[in-house]
Design an enzyme around this catalytic site. Sequence first.
Site, short mmCIF file in Angstrom:
data_model
loop_
_atom_site.label_atom_id
_atom_site.label_comp_id
_atom_site.label_asym_id
_atom_site.label_seq_id
_atom_site.Cartn_x
_atom_site.Cartn_y
_atom_site.Cartn_z
N GLU A 202 27.40 -3.94 -16.64
CA GLU A 202 26.95 -2.74 -17.33
C GLU A 202 28.15 -1.93 -17.81
O GLU A 202 29.06 -1.64 -17.03
CB GLU A 202 26.06 -1.90 -16.38
CG GLU A 202 24.71 -2.58 -16.17
CD GLU A 202 24.00 -2.19 -14.87
OE1 GLU A 202 24.23 -1.07 -14.38
OE2 GLU A 202 23.22 -3.01 -14.36
N LEU B 130 20.15 -2.63 -17.98
CA LEU B 130 20.07 -2.34 -16.54
C LEU B 130 19.05 -3.27 -15.87
O LEU B 130 17.95 -2.86 -15.51
CB LEU B 130 19.72 -0.87 -16.31
CG LEU B 130 20.94 0.04 -16.41
CD1 LEU B 130 21.42 0.16 -17.85
CD2 LEU B 130 20.64 1.41 -15.86
N SER B 131 19.43 -4.50 -15.75
CA SER B 131 18.54 -5.55 -15.23
C SER B 131 19.30 -6.40 -14.23
O SER B 131 19.51 -7.58 -14.44
CB SER B 131 18.10 -6.46 -16.39
OG SER B 131 17.44 -5.74 -17.37
N GLU B 132 19.71 -5.77 -13.14
CA GLU B 132 20.62 -6.46 -12.21
C GLU B 132 20.02 -7.74 -11.67
O GLU B 132 20.70 -8.75 -11.53
CB GLU B 132 21.00 -5.54 -11.05
CG GLU B 132 21.86 -4.35 -11.45
CD GLU B 132 21.03 -3.20 -12.00
OE1 GLU B 132 19.78 -3.23 -11.86
OE2 GLU B 132 21.62 -2.26 -12.57
N GLN C 144 28.22 -2.17 -10.93
CA GLN C 144 28.73 -0.80 -11.01
C GLN C 144 28.82 -0.11 -9.66
O GLN C 144 29.69 0.71 -9.44
CB GLN C 144 27.87 0.04 -11.96
CG GLN C 144 28.33 -0.10 -13.40
CD GLN C 144 27.64 0.87 -14.34
OE1 GLN C 144 26.63 1.47 -14.02
NE2 GLN C 144 28.19 1.00 -15.53
N PHE D 171 22.24 -4.84 -2.64
CA PHE D 171 20.96 -4.88 -1.92
C PHE D 171 19.85 -5.29 -2.88
O PHE D 171 18.95 -6.03 -2.54
CB PHE D 171 20.62 -3.51 -1.30
CG PHE D 171 21.61 -3.04 -0.26
CD1 PHE D 171 22.13 -3.91 0.68
CD2 PHE D 171 22.01 -1.72 -0.22
CE1 PHE D 171 23.03 -3.47 1.64
CE2 PHE D 171 22.91 -1.27 0.74
CZ PHE D 171 23.42 -2.15 1.67
N HIS E 56 25.51 5.37 -2.76
CA HIS E 56 26.66 4.87 -3.52
C HIS E 56 27.88 4.56 -2.65
O HIS E 56 28.96 4.35 -3.16
CB HIS E 56 27.06 5.88 -4.60
CG HIS E 56 26.13 5.92 -5.77
ND1 HIS E 56 24.82 6.30 -5.66
CD2 HIS E 56 26.32 5.61 -7.08
CE1 HIS E 56 24.25 6.23 -6.86
NE2 HIS E 56 25.13 5.81 -7.73
#
Lengths: 327, 322
Positions: free
Chosen positions: B29, B56-58, B80, B86, B128
């Site tokens: 990203e 945004l499609s991990e 990122q 997870f 984060h």
Amino acid sequence: MDSAELYRTVRLIRRFEERAIELVRSGEIVGGIHPYIGQEAIAAGVCGALRRDDIITSTHRGHGHVLAKGADPVRMMAELAGRSTGLNQGRGGSMHAADFSLGIFGANGIVGAGGAIAAGAAWARRAQRPADSETGDVVAVNFFGDGAVSQGVLLEAFNLAALWKIPVIFVCENNGYATTMPVEAGVAGTITGRAEAFGIPATTVDGQDPECVQAVSEAAVIRARSGNGPSLIECMTYRFDAHHTFEHKARLNYRSEDELAAGRSRDPLDIQGARVPSEVLSRIDAEIEELLAEAVRFAVESPKPDPADALDHLYATGLRVRTGVNN
Amino acid sequence: MPKLSYLKALNRALGDEMARDDSVVVLGEDIGVGVAGVTTGLLARYGDQRIVDMPLSEQAFTSFATGMAMAGMRPVIEFQIPSLLFLTFEQIANQAHKFSLMTGGQTKVPVTYVVPGSGSRTGWAGQHSDHPYSLFAHVGVKTVMPATPSDAYGLLASAIRDDDPVVFFAPSGALAVRDDLDFATLAPVPIGVGRVARPGTDITVVALGHLVHMALEVAEELAGEASIEVFDPRTVYPFDWAGLSASVARTGRLVVVDDSNRSCGIGGEIIATVVEDHRLLAPPKRVTRPDGAVLPFALELDRAVQPTREQLTAAIQAVLKS
Ligand SMILES: Cc1ncc(C[n+]2csc(CCOP(=O)(O)OP(=O)(O)O)c2C)c(N)n1
């Protein structure tokens, strides 16, 4: 594929599954299988439109796809029986059968997991293609059930495929149930609508008729090869048998006898069989019986893998790991 | 001699590997502009078919990379934030990692997952600041976590060339570290080989990632009291048990400092292995995050759940005394 070849594929899958269920009952196949019986027209029709170098990703109910794409039924049966002579040397079994030499990137035990893998593989093949390639683009097909359309990762894969016009075909086998959950209880809107929301053209087709499935697949393949991107094919079908061979033990009650009878009345074997002369049918049937007798014999007689090699292939680099006990 | 930062080392390794092998493709990203600094300048050099900005499609792009890898490419994914691991655990641990064995060795999945800025990011709070390297060691995914710029360069190069999936943790606490070095000496560092970051004779301190620098400072401070060996495994999995064993055989004492949650963290595994194989002169100790820790926001609280210099000093002194 012509009518007789399509019949042959349907018949091969049907008899393979029936023989495999016998081996489940006799204990030669441990863990059971998810029978594909009733849905064979889809694998036959879709794979009938593919080339050898095209790629498929499959599901927990994957025998049909793997066989239709050309995997050796003999080594496939050995795989189900967990033998070292199996396609995956007994490391994969029913839910992971693969043959990379035929573009079979594996059945998959996680519902919805194959979509992004197929899209990535197709993207890579396109990127690798030499400019002067004569054979044209490789296409990837991802098979999945109606239950999978509620998985986020599959919808993410639709988005990527549509954005980048990836040569991938999404094939939904709508057999009306995700295990026991009726499709109406699990899917809001429509399955084709899911694809259309991403700008992916979607068609609903009679999934009991191999020739219908093949015709629609051929159109999707042409579209993908010529650079116009993904399609979705929703195949309306019916699972004649249990979700899994353990189902009879659990005595699950979710489908009425009437419904089962109606579903089974549209058998792809009959539909395709009616298009093939009877002498051809009997020749094909006899060949398949012989082949599967050989498959069962080979599976049962093949050596079981050596426990000392249980973690062979864990790492492609050959890394050896520590054992579970300290000597 | 020129200085190289950890972050610049990652950038350099990526650029060099892309130059030597055109099957290396980076996905992530905002990597076109290089938001994290790892891919800076690479879009201009290699174009948008090799530095691919992802929606945004991990979950999808993690398995997309698996498909690419099985079709013969060497994708590198930049995540990122560490907690995306997870979200994509299924795609890494349950898909990419398992394909080689499940297919009986028919395929390989050479994907590198780079996490620049793992661990506390100072003020980024609960979602984060995770540092889940022990999790990948537990499932057996190759996991590297270099402490220095030259190791960052060398291990990223090795991770990309490795035929298996490799998770590359770049701790946020190490990103600003700079080395004086001759760039010509930059070279791949083998996965699975640790290093003695400081030789000593009285006690072995195993430190991972950015904590190697803390351990070196503590060792220097305590130099008058004891001769402390600092062992930097560099790779979390597979671990360099032989290297550690040689160190402990020399010193006979052990402390581990590990920015993992205590239960089932790699620190516990290190101690268990050493006590199975060695007769230590004193019971070993570990300094870790608390069990099940979630990093709280306020700086005082964030610091309170990470291993500290004081805790490490106290642990070393206690082991030396007993
Ligand atoms: C992600 C995930 N959730 C749950 C399961 C357990 N499970 C296996 S098959 C299945 C039903 C799948 O339904 P569908 O996609 O319609 O395929 P079908 O079984 O009808 O062929 C479920 C829930 C799983 N394997 N993966």
